[in-house]
Design a protein around this motif. Sequence first.
Motif, PDB file in Angstrom:
ATOM      1  N   ILE A 581      -0.863  22.832  35.664  1.00 41.84           N
ATOM      2  CA  ILE A 581      -0.083  22.695  34.420  1.00 41.84           C
ATOM      3  C   ILE A 581       0.478  24.052  33.999  1.00 41.84           C
ATOM      4  O   ILE A 581       1.644  24.165  33.589  1.00 41.84           O
ATOM      5  CB  ILE A 581      -0.961  22.094  33.307  1.00 41.84           C
ATOM      6  CG1 ILE A 581      -1.367  20.661  33.657  1.00 41.84           C
ATOM      7  CG2 ILE A 581      -0.213  22.111  31.971  1.00 41.84           C
ATOM      8  CD1 ILE A 581      -2.378  20.053  32.697  1.00 41.84           C
ATOM      9  N   LEU A 582      -0.344  25.080  34.122  1.00 36.31           N
ATOM     10  CA  LEU A 582       0.096  26.426  33.749  1.00 36.31           C
ATOM     11  C   LEU A 582       1.308  26.870  34.564  1.00 36.31           C
ATOM     12  O   LEU A 582       2.326  27.303  34.023  1.00 36.31           O
ATOM     13  CB  LEU A 582      -1.046  27.423  33.954  1.00 36.31           C
ATOM     14  CG  LEU A 582      -2.096  27.529  32.850  1.00 36.31           C
ATOM     15  CD1 LEU A 582      -3.284  28.346  33.330  1.00 36.31           C
ATOM     16  CD2 LEU A 582      -1.490  28.178  31.618  1.00 36.31           C
ATOM     17  N   LEU A 583       1.196  26.752  35.885  1.00 39.29           N
ATOM     18  CA  LEU A 583       2.264  27.223  36.765  1.00 39.29           C
ATOM     19  C   LEU A 583       3.554  26.448  36.541  1.00 39.29           C
ATOM     20  O   LEU A 583       4.631  27.029  36.406  1.00 39.29           O
ATOM     21  CB  LEU A 583       1.815  27.109  38.223  1.00 39.29           C
ATOM     22  CG  LEU A 583       0.673  28.054  38.661  1.00 39.29           C
ATOM     23  CD1 LEU A 583       0.245  27.726  40.087  1.00 39.29           C
ATOM     24  CD2 LEU A 583       1.114  29.500  38.559  1.00 39.29           C
ATOM     25  N   VAL A 584       3.427  25.112  36.503  1.00 43.72           N
ATOM     26  CA  VAL A 584       4.623  24.277  36.361  1.00 43.72           C
ATOM     27  C   VAL A 584       5.286  24.499  35.006  1.00 43.72           C
ATOM     28  O   VAL A 584       6.498  24.714  34.908  1.00 43.72           O
ATOM     29  CB  VAL A 584       4.271  22.782  36.558  1.00 43.72           C
ATOM     30  CG1 VAL A 584       5.469  21.907  36.239  1.00 43.72           C
ATOM     31  CG2 VAL A 584       3.808  22.529  37.987  1.00 43.72           C
ATOM     32  N   THR A 585       4.476  24.493  33.946  1.00 44.95           N
ATOM     33  CA  THR A 585       5.042  24.607  32.591  1.00 44.95           C
ATOM     34  C   THR A 585       5.629  25.993  32.341  1.00 44.95           C
ATOM     35  O   THR A 585       6.738  26.125  31.815  1.00 44.95           O
ATOM     36  CB  THR A 585       3.970  24.292  31.538  1.00 44.95           C
ATOM     37  OG1 THR A 585       3.352  23.044  31.842  1.00 44.95           O
ATOM     38  CG2 THR A 585       4.588  24.217  30.151  1.00 44.95           C
ATOM     39  N   PHE A 586       4.878  27.046  32.717  1.00 45.67           N
ATOM     40  CA  PHE A 586       5.380  28.401  32.513  1.00 45.67           C
ATOM     41  C   PHE A 586       6.676  28.619  33.292  1.00 45.67           C
ATOM     42  O   PHE A 586       7.640  29.212  32.786  1.00 45.67           O
ATOM     43  CB  PHE A 586       4.334  29.431  32.952  1.00 45.67           C
ATOM     44  CG  PHE A 586       3.506  29.969  31.809  1.00 45.67           C
ATOM     45  CD1 PHE A 586       4.117  30.593  30.731  1.00 45.67           C
ATOM     46  CD2 PHE A 586       2.128  29.848  31.816  1.00 45.67           C
ATOM     47  CE1 PHE A 586       3.358  31.084  29.676  1.00 45.67           C
ATOM     48  CE2 PHE A 586       1.360  30.331  30.768  1.00 45.67           C
ATOM     49  CZ  PHE A 586       1.978  30.951  29.696  1.00 45.67           C
ATOM     50  N   THR A 587       6.700  28.143  34.540  1.00 41.87           N
ATOM     51  CA  THR A 587       7.895  28.317  35.374  1.00 41.87           C
ATOM     52  C   THR A 587       9.090  27.581  34.776  1.00 41.87           C
ATOM     53  O   THR A 587      10.178  28.147  34.627  1.00 41.87           O
ATOM     54  CB  THR A 587       7.642  27.796  36.805  1.00 41.87           C
ATOM     55  OG1 THR A 587       6.516  28.474  37.360  1.00 41.87           O
ATOM     56  CG2 THR A 587       8.862  28.040  37.690  1.00 41.87           C
ATOM     57  N   PHE A 588       8.877  26.308  34.412  1.00 43.17           N
ATOM     58  CA  PHE A 588       9.975  25.512  33.860  1.00 43.17           C
ATOM     59  C   PHE A 588      10.464  26.087  32.533  1.00 43.17           C
ATOM     60  O   PHE A 588      11.670  26.253  32.319  1.00 43.17           O
ATOM     61  CB  PHE A 588       9.513  24.061  33.677  1.00 43.17           C
ATOM     62  CG  PHE A 588      10.566  23.163  33.111  1.00 43.17           C
ATOM     63  CD1 PHE A 588      11.576  22.659  33.914  1.00 43.17           C
ATOM     64  CD2 PHE A 588      10.567  22.831  31.760  1.00 43.17           C
ATOM     65  CE1 PHE A 588      12.553  21.840  33.392  1.00 43.17           C
ATOM     66  CE2 PHE A 588      11.545  22.019  31.223  1.00 43.17           C
ATOM     67  CZ  PHE A 588      12.547  21.524  32.054  1.00 43.17           C
ATOM     68  N   MET A 589       9.527  26.396  31.648  1.00 44.10           N
ATOM     69  CA  MET A 589       9.906  26.924  30.330  1.00 44.10           C
ATOM     70  C   MET A 589      10.579  28.285  30.464  1.00 44.10           C
ATOM     71  O   MET A 589      11.491  28.620  29.715  1.00 44.10           O
ATOM     72  CB  MET A 589       8.673  27.033  29.437  1.00 44.10           C
ATOM     73  CG  MET A 589       8.004  25.714  29.125  1.00 44.10           C
ATOM     74  SD  MET A 589       8.883  24.732  27.910  1.00 44.10           S
ATOM     75  CE  MET A 589       8.354  25.522  26.403  1.00 44.10           C
ATOM     76  N   GLY A 590      10.127  29.071  31.446  1.00 45.45           N
ATOM     77  CA  GLY A 590      10.722  30.383  31.642  1.00 45.45           C
ATOM     78  C   GLY A 590      12.151  30.300  32.135  1.00 45.45           C
ATOM     79  O   GLY A 590      13.051  30.975  31.620  1.00 45.45           O
TER      80      GLY A 590
END
Length: 778
Positions: A581-590
């Motif tokens: 969740i961290l990787l996907v969300t941070f990447t997408f939001m970034g």
Amino acid sequence: MIFTVFFPLIIAIVIPFLNRFKKRIHTGVFALVVPLGIFLYFIRFIGEDFQPVSQQVPWIPSLNIMLDFYLDGLSLLFVLLISGIGALVTLYSIYYLHKNEKLGHFYVYLLMFMSAMLGVVLSDNVFVLYSFWELTSISSFLLIGYWNHRERSRYGALKSLLVTVFGGLSMFAGLILLSIITETTSIQEMVLQKEMLLNNDYFPLIMTFLLLGAFTKSAQFPFHIWLPDAMEAPTPVSAYLHSATMVKAGIFLVARFSPILSGSEWFFIVVSIVGIITLCWGSYMAVRQTDLKAILAFSTISQLGMIMAMLGFGTEVAVFAAAFHILNHATFKGSLFMVAGIVDHETGSRDIRKLGGLFTFLPITATLALFGTFSMAGVPLPFLNGFYSKEMFFDSALNLTEGSLTLTTFLRNVIPYLAVFGSIFTFVYSMYLFFGTFTGKGDIGSLPKRPHEAPVGMLVPPAILVVGIILIGLFPNMVNQPFLAHAAEAISGMKLEEKIAFWHGITPPFRMSLTVVGIGTLLFVFRNKWKGIYHAIPGPLSLNRVYDWLLEKTESYSSRMTKGYMNGSISRYVALILTTILLVTFTFMGFTEGFVMDTSNLAEVSTLEISIAIVMIVAAFGTIFSNNNIAAIIILGVVGYGISTLFVIYRAPDLALTQLIVETVTVALFLLCFYHLPKLRKNVDSKRTKIINSAIAISFGTLMTMVAISSHSSKWFEPISEYFIETSEELAGGDNVVNVILVDMRGLDTLFEITVLGIAALGIYGLIRLRNKKEENE
């Protein structure tokens, strides 16, 4: 028209109930009504004045997905083959399958497959087409694996599913791209945008995806490997799937999208090469086989390759010949599969090395096989329909369209020779199939059964198909303008005027046919002299070994990967989930600049609120370092009661009351549960594990904080709260907006929440009563 697509599925639902009467009436009798009725319904459309018919029913209008069905010459050809051959196969199966078999399963699968094929050939919406396409893969998987107690049946069913579903997913990608570019889901509307598609940068990718779907489904080289293993299915299934239906779905796909794809020269190159290689390889390998159904399997591969090649040629003669051969192939191949089933049923063997001399014991079956094999071989006789389309194939191979690419010129010179090569071996395996089974000296005594002629019910279906071979051969123009011309027009997009005749003089195509018969006869007579070539080509090489190796390695690596994280540790599972969740969300939001912080519209924060927040933070940290169950629960409760206090300060008494109740109940439940749990133990994790867990916890907390702040700071849409404030009194007569939302605006949600709570309460009450009764009995 829509009803006819779903009619087999409707009857399939009631087949298990009708199967209860199978001891008195064979279940196939009930199933026979379905294809027969569909055939009689659609045969009325045959005629020179036929015009396409369309029908639409909304399915998912919000996504522009309708149940669009379109009947033109091409789909009419396939519908009549699906229903006509389906009726004959169902009749044949009544005598082939014993009543002790699982007939309910068989006919449910068969009707499911029939409905899926009808949906494929009649769908005009690409996503509806894909849905039916995958249903053909699933239902054929069930049919091929019908005798699931056999290891080879399970192997063949799985192989067919994996190969065809791989192609189906590729096709799905192409259909998605088509719908995005054209902004429509209708195939007919896509055809109207042909020029725009041809100039689109994604067109090569679209063509690749669609052709992968077609090649896997129609067993084109190198994806042909699933078809021989699918012969483990009962013979009625083989006769149906591999003569007229499933294996021709890929042919249909190429034909349906030909008006778009044929505008590219690479379509001619790819489809022609794959088709002609499939023809040559399938016919060459058929001569090597010793099982009757294996010979027919490779012969089907070769015939499908020939049809695919003609679609690739794209000329008027080639397109018409392809439509003609689709019909002819269904007649002679369907009859030959049924003949192979009769031989197996009446002798107990399909091994051609043990057979021979059966003409004496099965004279009617042998006569039917004679017409079928000689028609398949393309023997130049006026009463064999196979010769006509084979002659057109040679004609189209000699008159290919000029192209701008050097490869196109090379193919124009090579294809006629490859066409003759593949046809020579077609002639050889046809003669090998007939004469090896019905003439010569057979070891009748070694056969499991004493040979005798089949019952009339098994002879009627192949006999009808053989009559079709002869009638089409004698009166080919009977099916020309009223039937085939419409199919060819739907493929090419233009009206074709082709005259079918047996004799055109000593033309190059006729000389090619004579060459095939001459060389083929020599190769057949001296087969034992040269068959050792198979030890060299292909020798030990086999695409099946590649498939098995890939499957084994995939299973091995996936097993090792799964065991790497599925080790029974709940903490590891949670860590993996949170990290993902961290990787996907941070990447997408970034990448989408989703993290926004806007403090312009925030209220002032008082000392009281800061004090409560500090207490909550200290309590949250306290739960981490607490070594006592009850202390940890009470400290955690401080956080919940702190939130309730904040609700009171922010003048939300109803939320504060709800939070107080929930927190109180939660604390009580925790206390009850922890009473039965062991005491907290000292953390014995390694330093490395503690660091990783701390990093994940801090990162996830940071992420949730940033998401919460960003969601409040981002105003992409008008807040719905304004609507509730403005309309609560007008629509519901209430001043309390929160109550109106709960009771009226989302009343159904609230009702179901109450229902869930009520069910839970009843369950708890029932458990308490059971416990009390148990204690009383003790």
